[in-house]
Design an enzyme around this catalytic site. Structure first.
Site, PDB file in Angstrom:
ATOM      1  N   HIS A 245       0.804  -1.224   0.000  1.00 29.25           N
ATOM      2  CA  HIS A 245       0.000   0.000   0.000  1.00 29.25           C
ATOM      3  C   HIS A 245       0.838   1.275   0.000  1.00 29.25           C
ATOM      4  CE1 HIS A 245      -3.707  -2.148   0.228  1.00 29.25           C
ATOM      5  NE2 HIS A 245      -3.461  -2.668   1.421  1.00 29.25           N
TER       6      HIS A 245
ATOM      7  N   GLU B 173      -5.609 -11.547   8.042  1.00 24.91           N
ATOM      8  CA  GLU B 173      -6.386 -10.311   8.019  1.00 24.91           C
ATOM      9  C   GLU B 173      -7.776 -10.475   7.400  1.00 24.91           C
ATOM     10  OE1 GLU B 173      -4.220  -7.397   5.725  1.00 24.91           O
ATOM     11  OE2 GLU B 173      -3.517  -8.873   4.277  1.00 24.91           O
TER      12      GLU B 173
ATOM     13  N   ASP C  70      -8.103  -4.565   7.592  1.00 25.43           N
ATOM     14  CA  ASP C  70      -8.748  -5.562   6.734  1.00 25.43           C
ATOM     15  C   ASP C  70      -9.479  -6.621   7.546  1.00 25.43           C
ATOM     16  OD1 ASP C  70      -8.453  -5.043   3.901  1.00 25.43           O
ATOM     17  OD2 ASP C  70      -6.301  -5.126   4.250  1.00 25.43           O
TER      18      ASP C  70
ATOM     19  N   ARG D  60       7.059  -5.584   3.184  1.00 26.59           N
ATOM     20  CA  ARG D  60       5.749  -6.171   2.930  1.00 26.59           C
ATOM     21  C   ARG D  60       5.595  -6.210   1.411  1.00 26.59           C
ATOM     22  NH1 ARG D  60      -0.232  -4.283   4.881  1.00 26.59           N
ATOM     23  NH2 ARG D  60       0.306  -2.339   3.804  1.00 26.59           N
TER      24      ARG D  60
END
Length: 259
Positions: free
Chosen positions: A46, A148, A174, A71
Site C-alpha cells: 500500500h 487479516e 482488513d 511487505r
C-alpha cells in the site's frame, strides 16, 4: 549473513518495535533507521514504494542497527525472491487465507531443499563472504504471513501449523473490514479482541511470534501487554503528519489568534 536482529530480540523474550516506510526515499529511511526501531519494513503493497526505492531504503539504513524487511504486494514467487535478493531479512505477505497459501509463501522464500527459491542473491549476497549467504538464509529470514480476513481466522490453526513460518502479522483494518466493521488500526470490538487472544494463544503453543499494525505507542503498548511479539508504529507518513498537525495546532492555539 549476519544474525537477524528480529530473531535476537524474540530470543531475548522481548517484543520487536517495527517501523513502516511508505515514502520512496532513502533519506526518509535513513532518518527512521536512527530513531531506535528494531526493524524497518518497506511497504510495497500500500505504500508508494517500488523495487528500486526499496533498495535505496535498504542502502540508506545500512550501518544502522535495524533489520530491513518488506511487505510484498502479494504472495507471488517473483517478487518474494526479488525482495530477498535485494537484501530483505524478513517478508510480510498480505492476504494469506489458507494453509496452502502459507506453504506457498515458505516455498517461494526458501532455498532447496526447504523451498524453490531461485539462487541469485544479487545484493543480499554481499552481506557475507561469497557463497555464505545461501548457507544461512533459510534459517535467518523471517516469514510472517498476514492474517487479516475471516477466512484466515477460520483456518488459523492449520495456517499456524505450516512449517517454516515465524509467526503471523495481523492487519487490523482488513480484519475488521472482513467482519463488516469500519477499517481502523487500534481495534476495541470484543469479537476482534477475542480473535487476537486466540491468535496469541495458538502462536504461543507453537513457539511462533504474532505481530500487529498499530497507530502509535498507545496501541502498541496495549498489544505488547496482550502478548504480541512485534508491533508496528503507524508509518513514517502517519508519524510525520501527526506531529506536524500537533505543532501547527499548538502554534495557532498559543499565539492568541495571531496565526
Amino acid at each position: 549473513m549476519a544474525t537477524n536482529n528480529v530473531k535476537k530480540v524474540w530470543a531475548s523474550g522481548k517484543a520487536v518495535v517495527n517501523a513502516w516506510l511508505a515514502i520512496p526515499s532513502g533519506f526518509s529511511a535513513e532518518v527512521i533507521a536512527q530513531c531506535g526501531f528494531d526493524s524497518v519494513t518497506v511497504d510495497m503493497q500500500h505504500g508508494v514504494q517500488d523495487y528500486l526505492s526499496m533498495v535505496q531504503c535498504f542502502q540508506a539504513m545500512n550501518g544502522h542497527p535495524v533489520t530491513p524487511m518488506v511487505r510484498v504486494p502479494w504472495n507471488e514467487p517473483g517478487i518474494i525472491g526479488k525482495v530477498l535478493d535485494g537484501g530483505a531479512y524478513g517478508v510480510i505477505c498480505p492476504m494469506i487465507n489458507t494453509p496452502q497459501e502459507a506453504k506457498d509463501l515458505v516455498q517461494f522464500a526458501k532455498y532447496p531443499p526447504k523451498g524453490t527459491r531461485s539462487n541469485g542473491p544479487i545484493r543480499a549476497g554481499m552481506y557475507g563472504s561469497a557463497g555464505s549467504y545461501q548457507q544461512t538464509a533459510n534459517d535467518e529470514i523471517v516469514l510472517l504471513p498476514m492474517m487479516e480476513t475471516k477466512t484466515a481466522v477460520e483456518n488459523m490453526e492449520a495456517i499456524l501449523d505450516v512449517e517454516g513460518i515465524d509467526g503471523v502479522y495481523i492487519g487490523p483494518s482488513d480484519l475488521g473490514f472482513s467482519y463488516g466493521l469500519v477499517p481502523k488500526l487500534d481495534r476495541d470490538e470484543p469479537e476482534i479482541l477475542k480473535i487476537y487472544e486466540k491468535i496469541i494463544k495458538e502462536c504461543g503453543k507453537r513457539g511462533l511470534n504474532p505481530g500487529i499494525h498499530c497507530s502509535g505507542a498507545e496501541g502498541a503498548v496495549r498489544a505488547i501487554n496482550m502478548g504480541f511479539k512485534l508491533v508496528t508504529l503507524s508509518n513514517e507518513v502517519g508519524l510525520m503528519s501527526t506531529y506536524a498537525k500537533m505543532q501547527v495546532n499548538q502554534t495557532r492555539k498559543d499565539s492568541a489568534g495571531k496565526a
